[in-house]
Design a protein around this motif. Structure first.
Motif, PDB file in Angstrom:
ATOM      1  N   MET A   1       0.900  -1.121  -0.074  1.00 13.98           N
ATOM      2  CA  MET A   1       0.136  -0.143  -0.013  1.00 13.98           C
ATOM      3  C   MET A   1       0.927   1.112   0.183  1.00 13.98           C
ATOM      4  N   LEU A   2       0.711   1.947  -0.988  1.00 15.83           N
ATOM      5  CA  LEU A   2       1.563   3.212  -1.267  1.00 15.83           C
ATOM      6  C   LEU A   2       2.961   2.961  -1.040  1.00 15.83           C
ATOM      7  N   GLY A   3       3.478   1.908  -1.318  1.00 17.46           N
ATOM      8  CA  GLY A   3       4.969   1.677  -1.400  1.00 17.46           C
ATOM      9  C   GLY A   3       5.336   1.140  -0.158  1.00 17.46           C
ATOM     10  N   GLU A   4       4.579   0.844   1.023  1.00 19.89           N
ATOM     11  CA  GLU A   4       5.160   0.487   2.152  1.00 19.89           C
ATOM     12  C   GLU A   4       4.431  -0.950   2.546  1.00 19.89           C
ATOM     13  N   ARG A   5       5.190  -1.593   3.514  1.00 21.24           N
ATOM     14  CA  ARG A   5       4.850  -2.752   3.993  1.00 21.24           C
ATOM     15  C   ARG A   5       5.042  -2.554   5.510  1.00 21.24           C
ATOM     16  N   ARG A   6       3.973  -2.740   6.483  1.00 18.66           N
ATOM     17  CA  ARG A   6       4.166  -2.708   7.880  1.00 18.66           C
ATOM     18  C   ARG A   6       4.190  -4.406   8.496  1.00 18.66           C
ATOM     19  N   GLU A   7       4.773  -4.442   9.459  1.00 21.15           N
ATOM     20  CA  GLU A   7       4.801  -5.625  10.270  1.00 21.15           C
ATOM     21  C   GLU A   7       3.338  -6.126  10.472  1.00 21.15           C
ATOM     22  N   ALA A   8       2.125  -5.306  10.724  1.00 20.91           N
ATOM     23  CA  ALA A   8       0.857  -5.641  11.234  1.00 20.91           C
ATOM     24  C   ALA A   8       0.051  -6.048  10.075  1.00 20.91           C
ATOM     25  N   ASP A   9       0.520  -5.907   8.841  1.00 21.71           N
ATOM     26  CA  ASP A   9      -0.151  -6.109   7.743  1.00 21.71           C
ATOM     27  C   ASP A   9      -0.516  -7.667   7.932  1.00 21.71           C
ATOM     28  N   PRO A  10      -1.921  -7.645   7.241  1.00 17.64           N
ATOM     29  CA  PRO A  10      -2.497  -9.361   7.000  1.00 17.64           C
ATOM     30  C   PRO A  10      -1.769  -9.771   6.151  1.00 17.64           C
ATOM     31  N   GLY A  11      -1.186  -9.415   5.190  1.00 19.39           N
ATOM     32  CA  GLY A  11      -0.616 -10.034   4.036  1.00 19.39           C
ATOM     33  C   GLY A  11      -0.785  -9.140   2.620  1.00 19.39           C
ATOM     34  N   VAL A  12      -0.223  -9.652   1.644  1.00 23.51           N
ATOM     35  CA  VAL A  12      -0.326  -8.851   0.475  1.00 23.51           C
ATOM     36  C   VAL A  12      -1.714  -8.843  -0.134  1.00 23.51           C
ATOM     37  N   GLN A  13      -2.298  -7.646  -0.711  1.00 24.78           N
ATOM     38  CA  GLN A  13      -3.410  -7.811  -1.141  1.00 24.78           C
ATOM     39  C   GLN A  13      -3.206  -7.216  -2.584  1.00 24.78           C
ATOM     40  N   LEU A  14      -3.788  -7.859  -3.456  1.00 24.93           N
ATOM     41  CA  LEU A  14      -3.822  -7.639  -5.187  1.00 24.93           C
ATOM     42  C   LEU A  14      -4.929  -7.326  -5.638  1.00 24.93           C
ATOM     43  N   THR A  15      -5.205  -6.407  -6.606  1.00 23.57           N
ATOM     44  CA  THR A  15      -6.310  -6.184  -7.438  1.00 23.57           C
ATOM     45  C   THR A  15      -6.013  -6.264  -8.729  1.00 23.57           C
ATOM     46  N   ARG A  16      -6.826  -7.142  -9.479  1.00 24.43           N
ATOM     47  CA  ARG A  16      -6.526  -7.623 -10.953  1.00 24.43           C
ATOM     48  C   ARG A  16      -7.886  -7.556 -11.628  1.00 24.43           C
ATOM     49  N   ALA A  17      -7.644  -6.897 -12.750  1.00 25.72           N
ATOM     50  CA  ALA A  17      -8.922  -6.825 -13.511  1.00 25.72           C
ATOM     51  C   ALA A  17      -9.201  -7.992 -14.483  1.00 25.72           C
ATOM     52  N   ASP A  18      -8.317  -8.715 -14.630  1.00 25.64           N
ATOM     53  CA  ASP A  18      -8.317 -10.033 -15.465  1.00 25.64           C
ATOM     54  C   ASP A  18      -8.645 -11.387 -14.689  1.00 25.64           C
ATOM     55  N   VAL A  19      -9.177 -11.273 -13.656  1.00 22.81           N
ATOM     56  CA  VAL A  19      -9.565 -12.592 -12.793  1.00 22.81           C
ATOM     57  C   VAL A  19     -11.096 -12.438 -12.615  1.00 22.81           C
ATOM     58  N   PRO A  20     -11.610 -13.791 -12.622  1.00 23.60           N
ATOM     59  CA  PRO A  20     -12.924 -14.027 -12.500  1.00 23.60           C
ATOM     60  C   PRO A  20     -13.446 -13.725 -11.058  1.00 23.60           C
ATOM     61  N   GLY A  21     -12.923 -13.263  -9.954  1.00 28.26           N
ATOM     62  CA  GLY A  21     -13.707 -13.563  -8.624  1.00 28.26           C
ATOM     63  C   GLY A  21     -12.298 -13.361  -7.696  1.00 28.26           C
ATOM     64  N   GLY A  22     -12.506 -12.923  -6.429  1.00 26.04           N
ATOM     65  CA  GLY A  22     -11.553 -12.929  -5.734  1.00 26.04           C
ATOM     66  C   GLY A  22     -11.146 -14.198  -5.053  1.00 26.04           C
ATOM     67  N   LYS A  23      -9.786 -14.269  -4.579  1.00 31.07           N
ATOM     68  CA  LYS A  23      -9.443 -15.687  -4.129  1.00 31.07           C
ATOM     69  C   LYS A  23      -8.462 -15.377  -2.826  1.00 31.07           C
ATOM     70  N   ASN A  24      -8.159 -16.032  -1.854  1.00 32.87           N
ATOM     71  CA  ASN A  24      -7.421 -16.038  -0.582  1.00 32.87           C
ATOM     72  C   ASN A  24      -6.720 -17.261  -0.829  1.00 32.87           C
ATOM     73  N   ARG A  25      -5.200 -16.790  -0.583  1.00 34.66           N
ATOM     74  CA  ARG A  25      -4.107 -17.928  -0.776  1.00 34.66           C
ATOM     75  C   ARG A  25      -3.011 -17.681   0.345  1.00 34.66           C
ATOM     76  N   GLY A  26      -3.353 -18.177   1.561  1.00 36.39           N
ATOM     77  CA  GLY A  26      -2.572 -18.109   2.652  1.00 36.39           C
ATOM     78  C   GLY A  26      -2.587 -16.477   2.852  1.00 36.39           C
ATOM     79  N   SER A  27      -1.484 -15.734   2.773  1.00 35.79           N
ATOM     80  CA  SER A  27      -1.269 -14.338   3.115  1.00 35.79           C
ATOM     81  C   SER A  27      -1.676 -13.509   1.789  1.00 35.79           C
ATOM     82  N   ILE A  28      -1.925 -14.250   0.735  1.00 36.06           N
ATOM     83  CA  ILE A  28      -2.099 -13.223  -0.433  1.00 36.06           C
ATOM     84  C   ILE A  28      -3.605 -13.231  -0.786  1.00 36.06           C
ATOM     85  N   HIS A  29      -4.381 -12.094  -0.734  1.00 40.67           N
ATOM     86  CA  HIS A  29      -5.626 -11.886  -1.043  1.00 40.67           C
ATOM     87  C   HIS A  29      -5.718 -11.276  -2.431  1.00 40.67           C
TER      88      HIS A  29
END
Length: 117
Positions: A1-29
Motif C-alpha cells: 500500500m503506497l509502497g510501504e509494508r508494515r509488520e501488522a499487515d495481514p498479507g499482500v493484497q492484490l487487485t486485478r481486472a483480469d480474474v473472475p473473482g476474489g481468491k485467498n491463498r494464505g497471506s495473499i488476497h
C-alpha cells in the motif's frame, strides 16, 4: 500500500481486472475489480495501484479510523483532493464506495495522529 509494508499487515493484497473473482491463498488476497489506467502507477519498477485508488479501496474495506489514517498519510505524501474525487467517481456502484466517500470527507493532510482532529 503506497509502497510501504508494515509488520501488522495481514498479507499482500492484490487487485486485478483480469480474474473472475476474489481468491485467498494464505497471506495473499486477490481481488477482482476494474482498474482504470489512472489507477495504475509504477513504484520502484513494480506496478501498483495509485495513491487515490489505494485510499478508495482501503476506505471501502477497513475500519473508518484505519482508512482515515491511510488517507491522511497519502495527502501528506502528495495525493490531491481532485485525484481522490476522480477515483471516487470511477468507483461509483462498487461495494463500500459510500463508506470511502465518508472517509474522504474526513481527511486532512494536517492531521498528525489519529487523535489530532
Amino acid at each position: 500500500m503506497l509502497g510501504e509494508r508494515r509488520e501488522a499487515d495481514p498479507g499482500v493484497q492484490l487487485t486485478r481486472a483480469d480474474v473472475p473473482g476474489g481468491k485467498n491463498r494464505g497471506s495473499i488476497h486477490l481481488y477482482a475489480a476494474p482498474l482504470d489506467a489512472a489507477d495504475i502507477v509504477e513504484v520502484g519498477g513494480i506496478t501498483v495501484t495509485s495513491a487515490a485508488r489505494t485510499v478508495v479501496d482501503v476506505g471501502r474495506a477497513v475500519a473508518f479510523d484505519q482508512a482515515v489514517m491511510t488517507g491522511d498519510a497519502a495527502l501528506r505524501r502528495g495525493l490531491t483532493a481532485a485525484d481522490l474525487e476522480d477515483c471516487l467517481v470511477r468507483a461509483k456502484g462498487r461495494p463500500g464506495v459510500a463508506r470511502a466517500r465518508r472517509v474522504a470527507r474526513f481527511l486532512s493532510p494536517l492531521a498528525e495522529s489519529p487523535g489530532s482532529r
